[in-house]
Design a protein around this motif. Structure first.
Motif, PDB file in Angstrom:
ATOM      1  N   TYR A 192       0.806  -1.227   0.000  1.00  0.00           N
ATOM      2  CA  TYR A 192       0.000   0.000   0.000  1.00  0.00           C
ATOM      3  C   TYR A 192       0.838   1.276   0.000  1.00  0.00           C
ATOM      4  O   TYR A 192       0.294   2.369   0.104  1.00  0.00           O
ATOM      5  N   ARG A 235      -1.543   0.777 -10.080  1.00  0.00           N
ATOM      6  CA  ARG A 235      -2.841   0.180 -10.390  1.00  0.00           C
ATOM      7  C   ARG A 235      -3.183   0.304 -11.863  1.00  0.00           C
ATOM      8  O   ARG A 235      -3.946  -0.493 -12.396  1.00  0.00           O
ATOM      9  N   HIS A 250     -10.289   2.499  -8.883  1.00  0.00           N
ATOM     10  CA  HIS A 250      -9.375   1.369  -8.649  1.00  0.00           C
ATOM     11  C   HIS A 250      -8.171   1.398  -9.587  1.00  0.00           C
ATOM     12  O   HIS A 250      -7.133   0.823  -9.273  1.00  0.00           O
ATOM     13  N   HIS A 307      -5.531   9.628  -8.483  1.00  0.00           N
ATOM     14  CA  HIS A 307      -6.225   8.758  -7.531  1.00  0.00           C
ATOM     15  C   HIS A 307      -6.662   9.535  -6.293  1.00  0.00           C
ATOM     16  O   HIS A 307      -7.811   9.430  -5.857  1.00  0.00           O
ATOM     17  N   LYS A 366     -10.415   9.883  -5.014  1.00  0.00           N
ATOM     18  CA  LYS A 366     -10.740   9.170  -3.771  1.00  0.00           C
ATOM     19  C   LYS A 366     -11.527  10.040  -2.806  1.00  0.00           C
ATOM     20  O   LYS A 366     -12.366   9.535  -2.042  1.00  0.00           O
ATOM     21  N   PHE A 407     -15.222   9.543  -2.583  1.00  0.00           N
ATOM     22  CA  PHE A 407     -15.744   8.426  -1.789  1.00  0.00           C
ATOM     23  C   PHE A 407     -15.561   8.673  -0.291  1.00  0.00           C
ATOM     24  O   PHE A 407     -16.472   8.430   0.497  1.00  0.00           O
ATOM     25  N   PRO A 421     -20.914  -2.440  -4.496  1.00  0.00           N
ATOM     26  CA  PRO A 421     -20.366  -3.086  -3.298  1.00  0.00           C
ATOM     27  C   PRO A 421     -21.316  -3.033  -2.105  1.00  0.00           C
ATOM     28  O   PRO A 421     -21.215  -3.880  -1.216  1.00  0.00           O
ATOM     29  N   THR A 422     -22.218  -2.062  -2.072  1.00  0.00           N
ATOM     30  CA  THR A 422     -23.205  -2.078  -0.981  1.00  0.00           C
ATOM     31  C   THR A 422     -24.126  -3.284  -1.152  1.00  0.00           C
ATOM     32  O   THR A 422     -24.426  -3.996  -0.177  1.00  0.00           O
ATOM     33  N   GLN A 479     -10.998  -6.062   3.170  1.00  0.00           N
ATOM     34  CA  GLN A 479     -11.320  -4.966   2.262  1.00  0.00           C
ATOM     35  C   GLN A 479     -10.057  -4.134   1.971  1.00  0.00           C
ATOM     36  O   GLN A 479     -10.124  -2.932   1.764  1.00  0.00           O
ATOM     37  N   HIS A 515      -5.461   2.780  -1.663  1.00  0.00           N
ATOM     38  CA  HIS A 515      -6.550   2.064  -2.354  1.00  0.00           C
ATOM     39  C   HIS A 515      -7.426   1.251  -1.405  1.00  0.00           C
ATOM     40  O   HIS A 515      -8.329   0.558  -1.856  1.00  0.00           O
ATOM     41  N   CYS A 567     -10.348  -0.027   0.803  1.00  0.00           N
ATOM     42  CA  CYS A 567     -11.787   0.183   0.580  1.00  0.00           C
ATOM     43  C   CYS A 567     -12.315   1.341   1.430  1.00  0.00           C
ATOM     44  O   CYS A 567     -12.151   1.334   2.648  1.00  0.00           O
ATOM     45  N   PRO A 568     -12.981   2.318   0.814  1.00  0.00           N
ATOM     46  CA  PRO A 568     -13.584   3.397   1.599  1.00  0.00           C
ATOM     47  C   PRO A 568     -14.923   2.988   2.216  1.00  0.00           C
ATOM     48  O   PRO A 568     -15.525   3.760   2.954  1.00  0.00           O
ATOM     49  N   THR A 601     -19.833  -1.116   5.493  1.00  0.00           N
ATOM     50  CA  THR A 601     -19.983  -2.574   5.546  1.00  0.00           C
ATOM     51  C   THR A 601     -20.195  -3.039   6.990  1.00  0.00           C
ATOM     52  O   THR A 601     -21.106  -3.833   7.271  1.00  0.00           O
TER      53      THR A 601
HETATM   54  C1  HEM Z   1     -12.015  -1.046  -2.795  1.00  0.00           C
HETATM   55  C2  HEM Z   1     -13.633  -5.035  -0.600  1.00  0.00           C
HETATM   56  C3  HEM Z   1     -17.789  -2.832   0.407  1.00  0.00           C
HETATM   57  C4  HEM Z   1     -16.379   0.977  -2.230  1.00  0.00           C
HETATM   58  C5  HEM Z   1     -12.097  -2.282  -2.217  1.00  0.00           C
HETATM   59  C6  HEM Z   1     -11.010  -3.225  -2.196  1.00  0.00           C
HETATM   60  C7  HEM Z   1     -11.470  -4.350  -1.590  1.00  0.00           C
HETATM   61  C8  HEM Z   1     -12.825  -4.107  -1.206  1.00  0.00           C
HETATM   62  C9  HEM Z   1     -10.700  -5.628  -1.360  1.00  0.00           C
HETATM   63  C10 HEM Z   1      -9.692  -3.041  -2.909  1.00  0.00           C
HETATM   64  C11 HEM Z   1      -8.560  -2.560  -2.124  1.00  0.00           C
HETATM   65  C12 HEM Z   1      -7.372  -2.438  -3.061  1.00  0.00           C
HETATM   66  O1  HEM Z   1      -7.520  -2.331  -4.274  1.00  0.00           O
HETATM   67  O2  HEM Z   1      -6.251  -2.434  -2.569  1.00  0.00           O
HETATM   68  C13 HEM Z   1     -14.935  -4.800  -0.225  1.00  0.00           C
HETATM   69  C14 HEM Z   1     -15.799  -5.798   0.364  1.00  0.00           C
HETATM   70  C15 HEM Z   1     -16.967  -5.182   0.652  1.00  0.00           C
HETATM   71  C16 HEM Z   1     -16.842  -3.795   0.236  1.00  0.00           C
HETATM   72  C17 HEM Z   1     -15.435  -7.248   0.613  1.00  0.00           C
HETATM   73  C18 HEM Z   1     -18.189  -5.798   1.275  1.00  0.00           C
HETATM   74  C19 HEM Z   1     -19.232  -6.066   0.576  1.00  0.00           C
HETATM   75  C20 HEM Z   1     -17.731  -1.568  -0.118  1.00  0.00           C
HETATM   76  C21 HEM Z   1     -18.754  -0.577   0.010  1.00  0.00           C
HETATM   77  C22 HEM Z   1     -18.363   0.498  -0.750  1.00  0.00           C
HETATM   78  C23 HEM Z   1     -17.092   0.171  -1.355  1.00  0.00           C
HETATM   79  C24 HEM Z   1     -20.005  -0.743   0.860  1.00  0.00           C
HETATM   80  C25 HEM Z   1     -19.048   1.805  -0.972  1.00  0.00           C
HETATM   81  C26 HEM Z   1     -20.242   2.139  -0.503  1.00  0.00           C
HETATM   82  C27 HEM Z   1     -15.110   0.720  -2.669  1.00  0.00           C
HETATM   83  C28 HEM Z   1     -14.357   1.603  -3.546  1.00  0.00           C
HETATM   84  C29 HEM Z   1     -13.079   1.032  -3.698  1.00  0.00           C
HETATM   85  C30 HEM Z   1     -13.102  -0.196  -2.918  1.00  0.00           C
HETATM   86  C31 HEM Z   1     -14.848   2.905  -4.168  1.00  0.00           C
HETATM   87  C32 HEM Z   1     -11.903   1.573  -4.503  1.00  0.00           C
HETATM   88  C33 HEM Z   1     -10.916   2.293  -3.604  1.00  0.00           C
HETATM   89  C34 HEM Z   1      -9.670   2.776  -4.286  1.00  0.00           C
HETATM   90  O3  HEM Z   1      -9.238   2.193  -5.293  1.00  0.00           O
HETATM   91  O4  HEM Z   1      -9.116   3.758  -3.812  1.00  0.00           O
HETATM   92  N1  HEM Z   1     -13.184  -2.837  -1.587  1.00  0.00           N
HETATM   93  N2  HEM Z   1     -15.597  -3.619  -0.293  1.00  0.00           N
HETATM   94  N3  HEM Z   1     -16.739  -1.087  -0.940  1.00  0.00           N
HETATM   95  N4  HEM Z   1     -14.333  -0.355  -2.324  1.00  0.00           N
HETATM   96 FE1  HEM Z   1     -14.909  -1.906  -1.201  1.00  0.00          FE
END
Ligand code: HEM
Length: 414
Positions: free
Chosen positions: A59, A66, A85, A92, A96, A99, A243-244, A354, A362, A364-365, A370
């Motif tokens: 990180y 990416r 992503h 980025h 970001k 979010f 993702p929600t 996450q 990166h 998860c925001p 969650t």
């Molecule tokens: C990124 C998992 C829920 C929005 C990520 C990443 C993971 C992840 C593994 C990537 C981290 C990386 O690339 O290093 C999950 C899981 C969830 C979840 C398992 C459960 C269901 C959510 C929710 C939201 C969300 C509820 C928004 C309401 C995002 C966004 C990114 C992200 C926008 C991109 C962040 C970036 O690249 O800067 N998530 N997430 N996620 N998630 Fe989640």
């Protein structure tokens, strides 16, 4: 020292497709060593990172790019072209903020969790004495709640339910060839088209409420000061909604845990609305059950890892599922034990379902959302008088993403 990691030379793309979640942990077991495991995937050299120090390394944005890291089939299903992503550096960071401002604000998070509670009660309240397919119903509940909360322009119930099914399809089909993948592509194409049109219309009419996520996407400025084009705006709206809706996977896992552990269910049911046990339960569901298998990024040219100058085009893989079950980090990792998070809150780079590192990277925001939504749904489920009829609750580890085979069917008491 360089080269202490276990080395595996053959390309493992096929093994990944066949073994799913068991692939990386299996490789690590078969090729023990101190340094990063070496293998090949999709024709690229790969180094596998594992453990909190490796998370901090992954990180650090100087170590992982990416842009160009995610294969086209993943972008065209799960994340969308041009998504946050796929960005690096100042681009980025600017994207970001869109979010982080919404998704980490406690009042906004609480409001979304409350909408989920109301929708869930509305669904199960009307189903006394009937069977409920929890996974499917949770996806509908989550889509209705998040559409409303995000201020998406008023689709009717049928449109919101379609959005729910499309979001499920996007997640379900990203990692696999064949019909599931085609469904995922069609689902994304349809929703990107609908949301792009909604963005254009809202900009023309000036109708969107500025204080909603939808309004924020419309007026967001990129690092160069420009607005998001309608397609990218649609992609990022889907990166909130999809993702929600995906919390449906964790909801099915939560019910699975309660069906196996009546003691856990009782404790959840007895706790008040603000208790810490449901939050610990949510963390344990995120740790214990398989959802994200691993994460990938590209090593910049000349990167040195563990004394080795990496070959051009090396892919770094972060072993998410393996780390969440590492006995060095978790006592009895295969025991479902919410209390471990009552004893100690999760460390930034230990619990990584996450992603890890700081939020500005990166990671998860949506973690707060969650955890808040999952703890609300866990309490609601635990308090519900439900029975679990005979069904196939097995969770196949060779399917990505996986879930209890039956989707968890419950009979809601009268
Ligand atoms: C990124 C998992 C829920 C929005 C990520 C990443 C993971 C992840 C593994 C990537 C981290 C990386 O690339 O290093 C999950 C899981 C969830 C979840 C398992 C459960 C269901 C959510 C929710 C939201 C969300 C509820 C928004 C309401 C995002 C966004 C990114 C992200 C926008 C991109 C962040 C970036 O690249 O800067 N998530 N997430 N996620 N998630 Fe989640």
């Amino acid at each position: 020292a360089a080269g202490t990691g276990g080395t595996v030379t053959a390309d493992k793309t096929l093994a990944l497709l066949l073994k799913g979640y068991a692939w990386l942990p299996g490789l690590r077991r078969d090729h023990p060593g101190d340094g990063p495991l070496r293998t090949r995937l999709m024709g690229r050299p790969v180094r596998v990172l594992h453990g909190p120090e490796a998370v901090a390394f992954f990180y650090d944005e100087r170590h992982a790019r990416r842009h160009g890291a995610l294969p086209g089939p993943v972008l065209d299903t799960l994340f969308g072209r041009g998504a946050v992503h796929t960005l690096d550096g100042t681009d980025h960071r600017a994207r970001k903020t869109l979010f982080l401002e919404r998704l980490t604000e406690p009042a906004a998070v609480g409001a979304l969790a409350e909408r989920v509670r109301e929708e869930f009660r509305a669904v199960v309240g009307g189903r006394r004495g009937q069977e409920v397919h929890l996974f499917d119903e949770a996806a509908l509940v989550l889509a209705r709640a998040v559409s409303d909360w995000a201020g998406l322009p008023g689709g009717d119930r049928a449109a919101t339910d379609r959005l729910a099914r499309d979001c499920v399809a996007m997640v379900d089909g990203f990692a696999t060839p064949g019909p599931r993948h085609l469904r995922a592509r069609r689902a994304r194409a349809r929703q990107e088209e609908l949301l792009s049109r909604a963005v254009i219309q809202a900009r023309e009419s000036g109708a969107a409420a500025a204080d909603t996520p939808f309004g924020a996407v419309l007026s967001h400025r990129e690092a160069d000061g420009s607005l998001l084009d309608p397609h990218t705006a649609a992609v990022e709206l889907l990166n909130i909604v999809r993702p929600t809706v995906a919390i449906a996977w964790f909801t099915a896992f939560a019910a699975h845990a309660m069906s196996r552990r009546p003691d856990v269910r009782r404790r959840l049911a007895q706790e008040g609305d603000r208790g810490a046990y449901a939050v610990s339960f949510a963390h344990e569901v995120r740790r214990f059950y398989p959802f994200v298998p691993f994460l990938g990024a590209l090593a910049p040219d000349g990167l040195v890892l563990d004394g080795e100058r990496l070959p051009h085009g090396t892919m770094l893989l972060l072993d998410v599922f393996g780390q969440n079950h590492d006995p060095e980090l978790w006592e009895e990792p295969y025991r479902f034990d919410p209390e471990r998070f009552l004893r100690a809150a999760p460390h930034r780079d230990d619990l990584i379902p996450q992603g890890g590192g700081p939020r500005e990277g990166h990671r998860c925001p949506g973690e707060d959302v969650t955890v808040a939504v999952l703890s609300v749904l866990a309490r609601e489920l635990a308090r519900l008088d439900f029975a679990v009829p005979d069904q196939d609750l097995r969770i196949p580890l060779n399917r990505i993403p996986t879930r209890p085979r039956s989707g968890v069917r419950l009979v809601v008491g009268a």
